[in-house]
Design an enzyme around this catalytic site. Structure first.
Site, PDB file in Angstrom:
ATOM      1  N   TYR A  72       0.852  -1.194   0.000  1.00 51.08           N
ATOM      2  CA  TYR A  72       0.000   0.000   0.000  1.00 51.08           C
ATOM      3  C   TYR A  72       0.882   1.235   0.000  1.00 51.08           C
ATOM      4  O   TYR A  72       1.844   1.305   0.766  1.00 51.08           O
ATOM      5  CB  TYR A  72      -0.916   0.025   1.238  1.00 51.08           C
ATOM      6  CG  TYR A  72      -2.372  -0.022   0.834  1.00 51.08           C
ATOM      7  CD1 TYR A  72      -2.912   1.031   0.099  1.00 51.08           C
ATOM      8  CD2 TYR A  72      -3.179  -1.100   1.138  1.00 51.08           C
ATOM      9  CE1 TYR A  72      -4.240   0.988  -0.319  1.00 51.08           C
ATOM     10  CE2 TYR A  72      -4.492  -1.149   0.733  1.00 51.08           C
ATOM     11  CZ  TYR A  72      -5.012  -0.087  -0.005  1.00 51.08           C
ATOM     12  OH  TYR A  72      -6.311  -0.134  -0.423  1.00 51.08           O
TER      13      TYR A  72
ATOM     14  N   GLU B 208      -0.456   4.833  -0.567  1.00 49.99           N
ATOM     15  CA  GLU B 208      -1.257   6.037  -0.849  1.00 49.99           C
ATOM     16  C   GLU B 208      -0.391   7.279  -0.701  1.00 49.99           C
ATOM     17  O   GLU B 208       0.394   7.391   0.244  1.00 49.99           O
ATOM     18  CB  GLU B 208      -2.440   6.116   0.115  1.00 49.99           C
ATOM     19  CG  GLU B 208      -3.583   5.210  -0.288  1.00 49.99           C
ATOM     20  CD  GLU B 208      -4.773   5.298   0.666  1.00 49.99           C
ATOM     21  OE1 GLU B 208      -4.688   6.028   1.667  1.00 49.99           O
ATOM     22  OE2 GLU B 208      -5.773   4.622   0.396  1.00 49.99           O
TER      23      GLU B 208
ATOM     24  N   ASP C 196      -5.569  13.703 -25.692  1.00 48.59           N
ATOM     25  CA  ASP C 196      -5.649  12.324 -25.217  1.00 48.59           C
ATOM     26  C   ASP C 196      -5.005  11.460 -26.294  1.00 48.59           C
ATOM     27  O   ASP C 196      -5.603  11.182 -27.333  1.00 48.59           O
ATOM     28  CB  ASP C 196      -7.120  11.946 -25.002  1.00 48.59           C
ATOM     29  CG  ASP C 196      -7.290  10.489 -24.603  1.00 48.59           C
ATOM     30  OD1 ASP C 196      -6.315   9.720 -24.685  1.00 48.59           O
ATOM     31  OD2 ASP C 196      -8.412  10.110 -24.215  1.00 48.59           O
TER      32      ASP C 196
ATOM     33  N   LYS D 150      -1.463   0.453 -25.199  1.00 51.97           N
ATOM     34  CA  LYS D 150      -1.712   0.339 -26.651  1.00 51.97           C
ATOM     35  C   LYS D 150      -0.370   0.422 -27.368  1.00 51.97           C
ATOM     36  O   LYS D 150       0.429  -0.500 -27.238  1.00 51.97           O
ATOM     37  CB  LYS D 150      -2.703   1.425 -27.075  1.00 51.97           C
ATOM     38  CG  LYS D 150      -4.051   1.306 -26.337  1.00 51.97           C
ATOM     39  CD  LYS D 150      -5.065   2.294 -26.871  1.00 51.97           C
ATOM     40  CE  LYS D 150      -6.434   2.055 -26.282  1.00 51.97           C
ATOM     41  NZ  LYS D 150      -6.726   2.823 -25.080  1.00 51.97           N
TER      42      LYS D 150
ATOM     43  N   ARG E 206      -1.614  -2.520 -18.702  1.00 55.76           N
ATOM     44  CA  ARG E 206      -2.884  -1.811 -18.745  1.00 55.76           C
ATOM     45  C   ARG E 206      -2.856  -0.678 -17.715  1.00 55.76           C
ATOM     46  O   ARG E 206      -2.662  -0.929 -16.526  1.00 55.76           O
ATOM     47  CB  ARG E 206      -3.957  -2.847 -18.383  1.00 55.76           C
ATOM     48  CG  ARG E 206      -5.339  -2.587 -18.855  1.00 55.76           C
ATOM     49  CD  ARG E 206      -6.064  -3.897 -19.015  1.00 55.76           C
ATOM     50  NE  ARG E 206      -5.663  -4.478 -20.288  1.00 55.76           N
ATOM     51  CZ  ARG E 206      -6.083  -4.043 -21.476  1.00 55.76           C
ATOM     52  NH1 ARG E 206      -6.941  -3.050 -21.557  1.00 55.76           N
ATOM     53  NH2 ARG E 206      -5.655  -4.606 -22.582  1.00 55.76           N
TER      54      ARG E 206
HETATM   55  C1  LIG Z   1      -8.710   7.916 -26.852  1.00 57.21           C
HETATM   56  C2  LIG Z   1      -8.926   7.049 -25.644  1.00 57.21           C
HETATM   57  N1  LIG Z   1      -8.959   7.616 -24.433  1.00 57.21           N
HETATM   58  C3  LIG Z   1      -9.160   6.899 -23.311  1.00 57.21           C
HETATM   59  C4  LIG Z   1      -9.344   5.534 -23.377  1.00 57.21           C
HETATM   60  C5  LIG Z   1      -9.686   4.795 -22.111  1.00 57.21           C
HETATM   61  O1  LIG Z   1      -8.716   3.953 -21.696  1.00 57.21           O
HETATM   62  P1  LIG Z   1      -9.057   2.766 -20.636  1.00 57.21           P
HETATM   63  O2  LIG Z   1      -9.791   1.744 -21.388  1.00 57.21           O
HETATM   64  O3  LIG Z   1      -7.692   2.370 -20.163  1.00 57.21           O
HETATM   65  O4  LIG Z   1      -9.852   3.400 -19.544  1.00 57.21           O
HETATM   66  C6  LIG Z   1      -9.287   4.892 -24.612  1.00 57.21           C
HETATM   67  C7  LIG Z   1      -9.465   3.427 -24.676  1.00 57.21           C
HETATM   68  O5  LIG Z   1      -9.763   2.840 -25.629  1.00 57.21           O
HETATM   69  C8  LIG Z   1      -9.082   5.668 -25.777  1.00 57.21           C
HETATM   70  O6  LIG Z   1      -9.073   5.105 -26.995  1.00 57.21           O
END
Ligand SMILES: Cc1ncc(COP(=O)(O)O)c(C=O)c1O
Length: 426
Positions: A47, A49, A193, A222, A228
């Site tokens: 843990y 935090e 993003d 990805k 993950r």
């Molecule tokens: C552009 C984009 N943002 C955020 C996410 C969310 O990621 P997670 O599935 O890890 O929450 C994804 C997932 O496919 C994504 O393609």
């Protein structure tokens, strides 16, 4: 592991499935064994935090070093002054950014989900759309490219506090400078993003969002080829322009508002085993091999896109500049749903996907999304992409013919046997 026979057997079955099939889901990849080993390590027991040097638990001295290493490597990859490696996923990373920057009811502007955007960019089904007032831009009907004129017009009219760029199903690069220009005009923040193309950006093969966007979020699983998880990063720190304060009412720099938004704002204990695995993946990204991987991803995607076009498939925007392509199957007389299901039977895995201006529901869809990060990790090259397109084309033309599908399945398994996956695992 073998003590729990049920779980062990299921994991063996999943390993077999991954080994034997052609994996074309654009958001998936195969991590190194080292990344998986870090995830299955003693760090899961701890843990922690808080943040390095400021924890709520004892015994965090080693974990502090581990998390600091992950942060430093991430900062080096993207030449950033600040990064947070604790978000459990991409969705959490975006949520933390919203929490740090916005008040409920504030306006945000993102790419429409039905045009390739992501749920967390303001969809009514998601926390983002329920908490903030969301507006959307789309892609041009003819070119399939982001409609920057529409983005600018909506930004000027609605004056959102945040413009979000980035997508889940968009095969072209982004004009971050143009988005920043309109954001500056209306006093908005820009969030990029980069969950999908992050690895290609890390390899220096696409435009750099950090040059123009205030904030950047990503997943790590990805094209970054890590475990993950999620991350948030910034090249330059700044003060929240909307006067948001910390829980004690103090004005703080954005970096500390973001740290507070992740913990204690939104999460509890960080997943330190995943953070250890992130550190391993970031180390791999900093090696020369990773740039070659990124180049091969783009080269494979372009070879595959050309092969689809040569066979009469309609690619949104006509091609790709990154790792994926979106295909409109309406001229082929098959839905995305049926395509996905028949390809699954041939051990070719991809996902049905809405195409811009789709007339079918998201459960059926007119299209498929195809990505090459995973097959590129396995070592497949341009010539293999032509073979894969031929196999896909055969399935889609014979979606109701089990004999043809079985023949394709045999070819798929034969092809993938030449590219061993995790040979170290039994
Ligand atoms: C552009 C984009 N943002 C955020 C996410 C969310 O990621 P997670 O599935 O890890 O929450 C994804 C997932 O496919 C994504 O393609």
């Amino acid at each position: 592991m073998q003590k729990d026979r049920l779980v062990f057997d299921l994991l063996q079955k999943e390993l077999k499935r991954q080994r034997e099939g052609i994996e074309l889901i654009a958001s998936e990849n195969f991590t190194s064994l080292a990344v998986m080993q870090a995830m299955g390590s003693v760090a899961t027991n701890k843990y922690a935090e808080g943040y390095p040097g400021k924890r709520y638990y004892g015994g965090c001295e080693v974990i502090d070093e581990l998390e600091t290493l992950a942060i430093d490597r991430l900062k080096e990859i993207f030449r950033c002054s600040w990064a947070n490696v604790q978000p459990h996923s991409g969705a959490q990373a975006n949520t933390a950014v919203f929490l740090a920057c916005l008040k409920p009811g504030d306006k945000i502007l993102g790419l429409d989900l039905s045009m390739g955007g992501h749920l967390t960019h303001g969809s009514p089904a998601n926390f983002s759309g329920k908490t903030y007032q969301a507006f959307f831009y789309g892609v041009d009907r003819e070119t399939g490219l982001v409609d920057y004129a529409q983005l600018e017009a909506t930004a000027r009219q609605e004056k959102p506090k945040m413009i979000i760029c980035g997508a889940s199903a968009y095969s072209r690069d982004w004009d971050y400078a143009r988005i920043r220009a309109v954001a500056d005009e209306i006093g908005a923040l820009v969030l990029a993003d980069i969950a999908h193309p992050a690895g290609l950006i890390a390899a220096g093969l696409l435009n750099d969002p950090f040059d123009h966007c205030h904030l950047v979020t990503s997943t790590t699983h990805k094209t970054l080829r890590g475990p993950r998880g999620g991350i948030i990063a910034m090249r330059n720190d700044f003060e929240n322009p909307f006067g948001l304060k910390d829980p004690k009412g103090n004005i703080r720099m954005m970096s500390s508002l973001l740290d507070l938004a992740v913990f204690p704002g939104m999460q509890g204990g960080p997943l330190e085993h995943v953070i250890a695995a992130k550190a391993v993946a970031f180390g791999e990204i900093l090696s020369d091999d990773f740039k070659a991987y990124g180049q091969q991803v783009i080269s494979n995607a372009q070879a595959m896109a050309r092969a689809f076009v040569d066979r009469g498939y309609q690619l949104i925007s006509g091609g790709t500049e990154n790792h994926l392509m979106l295909i409109d199957l309406r001229n082929k007389g098959i839905t995305g749903k049926k395509a996905q299901e028949s390809l699954d039977r041939a051990h070719i895995t991809l996902n049905k996907n809405s195409v811009p201006f789709d007339d079918k529901s998201p459960f059926v869809t007119s299209g498929i999304r195809v990505g090459v990060p995973a097959v590129t990790t396995r070592g497949l090259k341009e010539a293999d992409m032509l073979t894969i397109v031929e196999l896909i084309d055969t399935v889609l033309k014979n979606a109701d013919d089990q004999t043809v599908i079985d023949t394709v399945k045999a070819s798929v398994m034969n092809l993938m046997r030449a590219y061993p996956l995790y040979p170290e695992l039994s």
